[in-house]
Design a protein around this motif. Structure first.
Motif, mmCIF file in Angstrom:
data_model
loop_
_atom_site.group_PDB
_atom_site.id
_atom_site.type_symbol
_atom_site.label_atom_id
_atom_site.label_comp_id
_atom_site.label_asym_id
_atom_site.label_seq_id
_atom_site.Cartn_x
_atom_site.Cartn_y
_atom_site.Cartn_z
ATOM 1 N N LEU A 1 0.826 -1.206 0.000
ATOM 2 C CA LEU A 1 0.000 0.000 0.000
ATOM 3 C C LEU A 1 0.863 1.260 0.000
ATOM 4 O O LEU A 1 0.551 2.243 -0.692
ATOM 5 C CB LEU A 1 -0.933 0.003 1.214
ATOM 6 N N ALA A 2 1.951 1.237 0.757
ATOM 7 C CA ALA A 2 2.856 2.394 0.791
ATOM 8 C C ALA A 2 3.475 2.631 -0.581
ATOM 9 O O ALA A 2 3.608 3.776 -1.023
ATOM 10 C CB ALA A 2 3.945 2.181 1.843
ATOM 11 N N GLY A 3 3.865 1.553 -1.262
ATOM 12 C CA GLY A 3 4.414 1.695 -2.607
ATOM 13 C C GLY A 3 3.398 2.266 -3.581
ATOM 14 O O GLY A 3 3.735 3.108 -4.420
ATOM 15 N N LEU A 4 2.139 1.836 -3.462
ATOM 16 C CA LEU A 4 1.091 2.355 -4.344
ATOM 17 C C LEU A 4 0.827 3.831 -4.074
ATOM 18 O O LEU A 4 0.680 4.630 -5.009
ATOM 19 C CB LEU A 4 -0.190 1.539 -4.144
ATOM 20 N N ALA A 5 0.787 4.216 -2.803
ATOM 21 C CA ALA A 5 0.598 5.629 -2.462
ATOM 22 C C ALA A 5 1.749 6.469 -2.988
ATOM 23 O O ALA A 5 1.538 7.568 -3.539
ATOM 24 C CB ALA A 5 0.465 5.786 -0.945
ATOM 25 N N ASN A 6 2.960 5.965 -2.846
ATOM 26 C CA ASN A 6 4.128 6.693 -3.340
ATOM 27 C C ASN A 6 4.097 6.845 -4.855
ATOM 28 O O ASN A 6 4.548 7.861 -5.392
ATOM 29 C CB ASN A 6 5.405 5.969 -2.914
ATOM 30 N N LEU A 7 3.551 5.839 -5.552
ATOM 31 C CA LEU A 7 3.410 5.935 -7.002
ATOM 32 C C LEU A 7 2.526 7.110 -7.389
ATOM 33 O O LEU A 7 2.877 7.908 -8.273
ATOM 34 C CB LEU A 7 2.834 4.631 -7.550
ATOM 35 N N PHE A 8 1.380 7.247 -6.742
ATOM 36 C CA PHE A 8 0.463 8.352 -7.056
ATOM 37 C C PHE A 8 1.086 9.706 -6.724
ATOM 38 O O PHE A 8 0.969 10.668 -7.499
ATOM 39 C CB PHE A 8 -0.851 8.184 -6.283
ATOM 40 N N ILE A 9 1.763 9.786 -5.584
ATOM 41 C CA ILE A 9 2.377 11.053 -5.176
ATOM 42 C C ILE A 9 3.488 11.450 -6.153
ATOM 43 O O ILE A 9 3.561 12.599 -6.595
ATOM 44 C CB ILE A 9 2.938 10.931 -3.747
ATOM 45 N N SER A 10 4.346 10.508 -6.478
ATOM 46 C CA SER A 10 5.464 10.793 -7.387
ATOM 47 C C SER A 10 4.975 11.110 -8.792
ATOM 48 O O SER A 10 5.570 11.941 -9.491
ATOM 49 C CB SER A 10 6.423 9.598 -7.425
ATOM 50 N N MET A 11 3.886 10.465 -9.210
ATOM 51 C CA MET A 11 3.355 10.714 -10.543
ATOM 52 C C MET A 11 2.860 12.161 -10.659
ATOM 53 O O MET A 11 3.059 12.814 -11.683
ATOM 54 C CB MET A 11 2.224 9.739 -10.861
ATOM 55 N N VAL A 12 2.238 12.657 -9.601
ATOM 56 C CA VAL A 12 1.811 14.059 -9.582
ATOM 57 C C VAL A 12 3.027 14.976 -9.703
ATOM 58 O O VAL A 12 3.016 15.961 -10.454
ATOM 59 C CB VAL A 12 1.026 14.367 -8.290
ATOM 60 N N TYR B 1 6.072 14.403 -11.061
ATOM 61 C CA TYR B 1 6.713 14.393 -12.380
ATOM 62 C C TYR B 1 5.795 14.919 -13.471
ATOM 63 O O TYR B 1 6.255 15.555 -14.426
ATOM 64 C CB TYR B 1 7.192 12.977 -12.717
ATOM 65 N N LEU B 2 4.498 14.684 -13.325
ATOM 66 C CA LEU B 2 3.555 15.191 -14.320
ATOM 67 C C LEU B 2 3.557 16.723 -14.325
ATOM 68 O O LEU B 2 3.630 17.365 -15.383
ATOM 69 C CB LEU B 2 2.162 14.648 -14.018
ATOM 70 N N THR C 1 8.518 8.190 -13.078
ATOM 71 C CA THR C 1 9.368 9.019 -13.936
ATOM 72 C C THR C 1 9.071 8.774 -15.414
ATOM 73 O O THR C 1 9.321 9.638 -16.255
ATOM 74 C CB THR C 1 10.862 8.742 -13.684
ATOM 75 N N ALA C 2 8.550 7.601 -15.733
ATOM 76 C CA ALA C 2 8.180 7.304 -17.115
ATOM 77 C C ALA C 2 6.720 7.639 -17.384
ATOM 78 O O ALA C 2 6.379 8.235 -18.408
ATOM 79 C CB ALA C 2 8.450 5.833 -17.425
ATOM 80 N N VAL C 3 5.829 7.269 -16.449
ATOM 81 C CA VAL C 3 4.388 7.463 -16.656
ATOM 82 C C VAL C 3 4.012 8.941 -16.536
ATOM 83 O O VAL C 3 3.200 9.446 -17.320
ATOM 84 C CB VAL C 3 3.588 6.633 -15.636
ATOM 85 N N GLY C 4 4.589 9.669 -15.555
ATOM 86 C CA GLY C 4 4.222 11.063 -15.334
ATOM 87 C C GLY C 4 4.437 11.951 -16.548
ATOM 88 O O GLY C 4 3.500 12.605 -17.013
ATOM 89 N N PHE D 1 -6.587 15.314 -13.104
ATOM 90 C CA PHE D 1 -5.938 14.018 -12.900
ATOM 91 C C PHE D 1 -5.044 14.050 -11.663
ATOM 92 O O PHE D 1 -5.029 13.092 -10.872
ATOM 93 C CB PHE D 1 -5.114 13.640 -14.131
ATOM 94 N N CYS D 2 -4.302 15.141 -11.481
ATOM 95 C CA CYS D 2 -3.434 15.267 -10.312
ATOM 96 C C CYS D 2 -4.257 15.304 -9.024
ATOM 97 O O CYS D 2 -3.849 14.732 -8.000
ATOM 98 C CB CYS D 2 -2.575 16.521 -10.421
ATOM 99 N N SER D 3 -5.402 15.969 -9.069
ATOM 100 C CA SER D 3 -6.266 16.018 -7.887
ATOM 101 C C SER D 3 -6.784 14.631 -7.531
ATOM 102 O O SER D 3 -6.811 14.239 -6.357
ATOM 103 C CB SER D 3 -7.439 16.973 -8.139
#
Length: 403
Positions: free
Chosen positions: A18-29, A31-32, A152-155, A174-176
């Motif tokens: 779950l922590a990894g998934l949350a970090n994915l969303f945060i990092s994607m915002v 880099y996007l 870093t790739a998806v964002g 999307f970021c929201s």
């Protein structure tokens, strides 16, 4: 109900995933918006180049500011509470982009957004270090970092896709949504909190405690190595594209980061295991040398071979270097000081990557792009010597019995 102080040997637990998934969303915002913000400032507010650059970089300034106090806040508020508060602010800031009608308001939102990111990221990263079994800390840190690598790739890809024809509203929506998803996920994570001890309370009144609440003396040496390497890597982030474009190799800039991301993904599958089983030096020295070779590949007139080589070498070097160095930082402190150690590590990383381009921008007119990458190669080599001085000559073997 709080978890035991010593986590189970199992790595891929519910809370870790779950922590990894949350970090994915945060990092994607992150880099996007970092990819699209400068262009948005120009299109929406007719901002100058310098103002557009500030609109992008002030997020990092906010993050650095928050990390100065994140360690102290973790001790006062606790990991779960700081995470939730920070991500609530993170969601609010994401929404406020839709209502930022002036450039100055946009800059304020970006700064606040960066502060929320810095505090929240530090809190989650600290909690993860308590969730990961100590004997598998390097391996677990590497796996957790894969969520950032994927972003870093998806964002940037989503930034181009969503902002097509100047439709930045879809970017902010999307970021929201991503920010709200990260908040909801973090509400489900059980975050171990350090036991309140006499030593912890005494530290608040100890002489020099204010400085120690910002920077961990034990974690600072290895964090300075990451600062040096971060400055070198910032040259790739900020100046690789214009370097290749000026050399009539514009397409190479796009697939450089694809090769880089793939190499990082591969490297993190084995680098942490080597570190946990063979010791820090067994992986850190090879990674530092490989990273320096990757920078050296850019210090010549570019070709398809040199660009691919640089992407693979820097991906293997710097990509695996970050979680391995972070593991060293957190293993240097007792469990109650994990927050300050994590904050120190990411503070130095942010300073290197965030402010490195400012100094490098002053160098390019005198040395050119190849000269700048040559200078960064020398800096990377100095990083090897620095690692030896601050940690390498004292490093022990595997941490199978680490506390």
């Amino acid at each position: 109900m709080s978890q035991p102080h010593d986590p189970p040997a199992k790595l891929f637990t519910r809370d870790f995933l779950l922590a990894g998934l949350a970090n994915l969303f945060i990092s994607m915002v992150f880099y996007l918006l970092m990819t699209s913000m400068a262009l948005y400032a120009v299109d929406r507010f007719q901002a100058s180049d310098s103002a557009a650059g500030l609109a992008a970089s002030i997020f990092v300034i906010g993050s650095v500011t928050a990390r100065l106090f994140a360690g102290k806040l973790l001790q006062v508020l606790g990991r779960k509470r700081l995470t939730v508060i920070s991500l609530c602010l993170f969601v609010l800031a994401s929404v406020m982009y839709l209502f930022s009608g002036t450039l100055w308001l946009l800059l304020v939102v970006r700064f606040v957004h960066g502060m929320a990111f810095g505090a929240g990221n530090t809190a989650i990263a600290t909690a993860v270090q308590s969730i990961i079994p100590s004997a598998r800390r390097s391996e677990g840190t590497g796996y957790f970092g894969l969520s950032t690598t994927l972003s870093t790739a998806v964002g940037p890809f989503l930034a181009v896709l969503l902002a097509a024809n100047g439709n930045y509203t879809s970017v902010f929506v999307f970021c929201s949504i991503s920010s709200a998803a990260a908040l909801l996920i973090c509400l489900l994570i059980r975050m171990p909190e350090p036991r309140p001890t006499t030593e912890r309370h005494v530290s608040h009144v100890r002489r020099g405690s204010f400085i120690r609440s910002i920077v961990s003396p034990a974690a600072l040496p290895i964090s300075l190595v990451i600062l040096v390497c971060g400055v070198a890597y910032s040259g790739i982030i900020s100046f690789l594209a214009p370097f290749l474009i000026s050399s009539s190799m514009a397409e190479a800039a796009s697939w450089f980061f694809v090769v880089y991301a793939i190499t990082v993904l591969v490297s993190r599958l084995f680098a942490g295991r080597i570190q946990d089983r063979r010791g820090d030096n067994a992986i850190m020295y090879p990674l530092l040398v490989i990273f320096a070779l990757g920078m050296a590949a850019l210090a010549f007139d570019p070709s398809n071979l040199s660009v691919v080589s640089a992407a693979a070498l820097t991906g293997l070097g710097f990509g695996a270097l970050m979680p391995c160095a972070q593991a060293i930082a957190v293993n240097a402190v007792p469990p109650a000081e994990l927050g300050i150690a994590t904050s120190t590590f990411f503070l130095m990383l942010d300073v290197g990557i965030g402010f490195g381009p400012v100094a490098l921008g002053l160098v390019i007119p005198h040395l050119g792009y190849t000269g700048m990458f040559g200078a960064l190669t020398v800096l990377s080599v100095l990083g090897i010597g620095m690692y030896f001085q601050v940690h390498g000559r004292h490093a022990r073997g595997s941490r199978g019995n680490a506390v």
